[in-house]
Design an enzyme around this catalytic site. Structure first.
Site, short mmCIF file in Angstrom:
data_model
loop_
_atom_site.label_atom_id
_atom_site.label_comp_id
_atom_site.label_asym_id
_atom_site.label_seq_id
_atom_site.Cartn_x
_atom_site.Cartn_y
_atom_site.Cartn_z
N GLU A 1 10.53 -85.10 -36.57
CA GLU A 1 10.91 -85.41 -35.19
C GLU A 1 10.08 -86.57 -34.66
O GLU A 1 9.09 -86.99 -35.27
CB GLU A 1 10.74 -84.18 -34.29
CG GLU A 1 9.32 -83.68 -34.18
CD GLU A 1 9.22 -82.34 -33.47
OE1 GLU A 1 10.20 -81.58 -33.45
OE2 GLU A 1 8.12 -82.03 -32.95
N ARG B 1 4.55 -71.19 -35.18
CA ARG B 1 3.58 -71.18 -34.08
C ARG B 1 2.22 -70.76 -34.63
O ARG B 1 2.09 -69.70 -35.23
CB ARG B 1 4.09 -70.21 -33.01
CG ARG B 1 3.60 -70.50 -31.62
CD ARG B 1 4.21 -69.55 -30.60
NE ARG B 1 5.62 -69.82 -30.34
CZ ARG B 1 6.60 -68.94 -30.51
NH1 ARG B 1 6.34 -67.73 -30.94
NH2 ARG B 1 7.84 -69.28 -30.24
N HIS C 1 0.89 -80.18 -34.24
CA HIS C 1 1.16 -80.91 -33.00
C HIS C 1 1.41 -79.96 -31.84
O HIS C 1 1.71 -78.78 -32.04
CB HIS C 1 2.36 -81.85 -33.17
CG HIS C 1 3.63 -81.12 -33.48
ND1 HIS C 1 3.96 -80.72 -34.75
CD2 HIS C 1 4.67 -80.73 -32.68
CE1 HIS C 1 5.14 -80.12 -34.73
NE2 HIS C 1 5.58 -80.10 -33.48
N HIS D 1 6.04 -77.79 -38.42
CA HIS D 1 7.39 -77.56 -38.94
C HIS D 1 7.40 -77.73 -40.46
O HIS D 1 6.72 -78.60 -41.00
CB HIS D 1 8.38 -78.56 -38.33
CG HIS D 1 8.39 -78.55 -36.84
ND1 HIS D 1 8.64 -77.41 -36.11
CD2 HIS D 1 8.20 -79.54 -35.94
CE1 HIS D 1 8.59 -77.70 -34.81
NE2 HIS D 1 8.31 -78.98 -34.68
#
Length: 323
Positions: free
Chosen positions: A120, A198, A178, A103
């Site tokens: 996150e 992605r 991740h 991200h």
């Protein structure tokens, strides 16, 4: 019309990797197959959750903030974010592995997508035997060696795999590569953002489209943190009938609360909303002599003007989230 502890109606998201555990384990109410995510509290545009009960039923979180301002989120949050809510709360069930992803930071997300970044954290609620998470690299790489591994189909060889079990926790700052592995169900707390780059998707074809999913190879290269760590897991303790720090970041703070008996929570000194996520067992939240029952897989939102509540349980684990 006054505020009260609020439950929202979850939004269920089809995912190519989704399973059935949100329904079979967390008793979520949906009929579709391959539901991978339950968005519990969301202010993502077009995906706003609405109040499920009480006099505010049907209203979005955005509408509540516009009407009640700092009484909902606290003065600090309102001054920084206005009517935008800074967090997105999810449960995720991975029957098969998620794509390898990363991200962007707040700055890059703002520049490229006019969005927040996506820092996150994960709290593992269920993990099948030998289930894994991919977090970070397992060796020192740089941009050149990363691209070489990606192009040659060897990207999985340089990534760190951790076998996980219930209670394992990971903070995933922007830039950290991740992926959630097969057989893991977890709670995710993140910034309000749906921006994901992605990197690798196992050449899967999505049955709903008949196509492979888009990769974001070029966008990802510049945002990846290429450093390597000895351990990516969050270390913490969980004393009985107590509150303890889990992940405290500039974007959100999460504690783990074990409730055995009756517990008083005083938020007089806290200038923020509070979110409770029940991750094990069940408990009652009591406010103004009104009980609100939560079971594993349920979430409740406390507006900032609520200064004190009582929690009761024979034995429950609860994530306590605030700004």
């Amino acid at each position: 019309m006054s505020l009260y502890p609020i439950k929202f109606t979850p939004l269920y998201k089809y995912r190519i990797w989704g399973g059935e555990k949100l329904k079979t384990v967390l008793h979520k109410d949906y009929q579709e197959d391959h539901i991978g995510e339950s968005w519990e509290i969301s202010d993502v545009k077009g995906d706003e959750t609405v109040v499920s009960e009480g006099v505010l039923k049907g209203k979005t979180l955005r509408a509540l903030i516009e009407a009640y301002k700092e009484d909902v989120v606290g003065k600090t949050v309102y001054n920084v974010f206005g009517a935008e809510f800074p967090l997105l709360i999810k449960f995720i069930d991975a029957k098969t592995p998620l794509s390898i992803q990363v991200h962007p930071s707040n700055e890059i997300a703002k520049e490229r997508h006019n969005s927040f970044g996506k820092n996150e954290m994960w709290y593992v609620m269920e993990a099948e035997k030998d289930a894994e998470l991919i977090v970070g690299f397992n060796q020192q790489v740089d941009k050149t060696s990363y691209v070489k591994a990606l192009v040659s189909g060897q990207i999985l060889d340089v990534l760190n795999n951790d076998t996980v079990s219930k209670g394992d926790t990971y903070y995933i700052p922007t830039g950290r590569i991740h992926a959630i592995g097969a057989g893991v169900m977890l709670a995710e707390i993140q910034q309000t953002s749906d921006i994901t780059y992605r990197i690798y998707d196992y050449d899967r074809v999505d049955a709903t489209t008949g196509k492979t999913r888009e990769l974001h190879t070029e966008l990802a290269v510049d945002v990846i943190d290429y450093s390597v760590s000895d351990s990516y897991k969050t270390k913490y303790t969980k004393p009985d009938h107590a509150t303890n720090t889990l992940v405290h970041s500039p974007y959100f703070k999460t504690n783990i609360v074990n409730v055995k008996g009756e517990m008083q929570k005083d938020y007089t000194a806290l200038d923020s909303f509070v979110i409770y996520i029940c991750v094990e067992g069940e408990f009652e939240l009591i406010w103004n002599d009104v009980p609100y029952k939560l079971v594993k897989g349920e979430t409740i939102f406390l507006p900032a003007l609520i200064d004190a509540v009582t929690l009761q349980s024979t034995n429950a684990d609860v994530l306590e989230v605030y700004y």
